[in-house]
Design a protein around this motif. Sequence first.
Motif, PDB file in Angstrom:
ATOM      1  N   GLN A 177       0.132  18.793 -43.080  1.00 21.83           N
ATOM      2  CA  GLN A 177       0.522  18.989 -41.691  1.00 21.83           C
ATOM      3  C   GLN A 177       1.064  17.680 -41.134  1.00 21.83           C
ATOM      4  O   GLN A 177       0.508  16.617 -41.403  1.00 21.83           O
ATOM      5  CB  GLN A 177      -0.688  19.424 -40.861  1.00 21.83           C
ATOM      6  CG  GLN A 177      -1.076  20.846 -41.055  1.00 21.83           C
ATOM      7  CD  GLN A 177      -0.317  21.758 -40.104  1.00 21.83           C
ATOM      8  OE1 GLN A 177       0.334  21.314 -39.183  1.00 21.83           O
ATOM      9  NE2 GLN A 177      -0.398  23.041 -40.356  1.00 21.83           N
ATOM     10  N   CYS A 207       8.881  26.084 -36.041  1.00 25.30           N
ATOM     11  CA  CYS A 207       9.588  25.648 -37.251  1.00 25.30           C
ATOM     12  C   CYS A 207       9.504  26.690 -38.369  1.00 25.30           C
ATOM     13  O   CYS A 207      10.487  26.960 -39.053  1.00 25.30           O
ATOM     14  CB  CYS A 207       9.039  24.313 -37.744  1.00 25.30           C
ATOM     15  SG  CYS A 207       9.165  22.976 -36.544  1.00 25.30           S
ATOM     16  N   GLN A 208       8.305  27.268 -38.569  1.00 21.93           N
ATOM     17  CA  GLN A 208       8.080  28.215 -39.661  1.00 21.93           C
ATOM     18  C   GLN A 208       8.860  29.518 -39.498  1.00 21.93           C
ATOM     19  O   GLN A 208       9.037  30.254 -40.463  1.00 21.93           O
ATOM     20  CB  GLN A 208       6.594  28.525 -39.800  1.00 21.93           C
ATOM     21  CG  GLN A 208       5.790  27.349 -40.315  1.00 21.93           C
ATOM     22  CD  GLN A 208       6.257  26.899 -41.696  1.00 21.93           C
ATOM     23  OE1 GLN A 208       6.490  27.708 -42.591  1.00 21.93           O
ATOM     24  NE2 GLN A 208       6.424  25.609 -41.868  1.00 21.93           N
ATOM     25  N   HIS A 240      12.057  28.016 -41.135  1.00 21.19           N
ATOM     26  CA  HIS A 240      11.785  27.261 -42.353  1.00 21.19           C
ATOM     27  C   HIS A 240      10.576  27.845 -43.067  1.00 21.19           C
ATOM     28  O   HIS A 240       9.521  27.230 -43.150  1.00 21.19           O
ATOM     29  CB  HIS A 240      11.578  25.785 -42.021  1.00 21.19           C
ATOM     30  CG  HIS A 240      12.774  25.151 -41.381  1.00 21.19           C
ATOM     31  ND1 HIS A 240      13.943  24.909 -42.068  1.00 21.19           N
ATOM     32  CD2 HIS A 240      12.990  24.732 -40.111  1.00 21.19           C
ATOM     33  CE1 HIS A 240      14.815  24.360 -41.249  1.00 21.19           C
ATOM     34  NE2 HIS A 240      14.273  24.243 -40.056  1.00 21.19           N
ATOM     35  N   ASN A 267       8.037  26.113 -45.682  1.00 15.50           N
ATOM     36  CA  ASN A 267       8.473  24.711 -45.548  1.00 15.50           C
ATOM     37  C   ASN A 267       9.780  24.412 -46.272  1.00 15.50           C
ATOM     38  O   ASN A 267      10.004  23.309 -46.741  1.00 15.50           O
ATOM     39  CB  ASN A 267       7.380  23.744 -46.017  1.00 15.50           C
ATOM     40  CG  ASN A 267       6.182  23.784 -45.098  1.00 15.50           C
ATOM     41  OD1 ASN A 267       6.343  23.849 -43.880  1.00 15.50           O
ATOM     42  ND2 ASN A 267       5.001  23.768 -45.667  1.00 15.50           N
TER      43      ASN A 267
END
Length: 75
Positions: free
Chosen positions: A2, A27-28, A31, A34
């Motif tokens: 993280q 973000c997820q 992405h 990740n």
Amino acid sequence: AQWSGARFDHNAATKYALTGKHTAAGCQQCHVNNKFAGTPQDCATCHSNTYNSTTSPNHRNAGFSTACQTCHTTT
């Protein structure tokens, strides 16, 4: 790992500026797992379900472009 509190400025660092409702996305959401390099930047990749389920007017049956930015903005 993280990166608590980490910030990334899409507007300054990439060709894909985050504007409108994209600024509220986590973000997820874009992405997944990740994955940063090679993340698609076209609307249809993320918004195909919306495109296919829109009925007023029915985008798919009318043959509308999947280049959403032709008619829509991020706001």
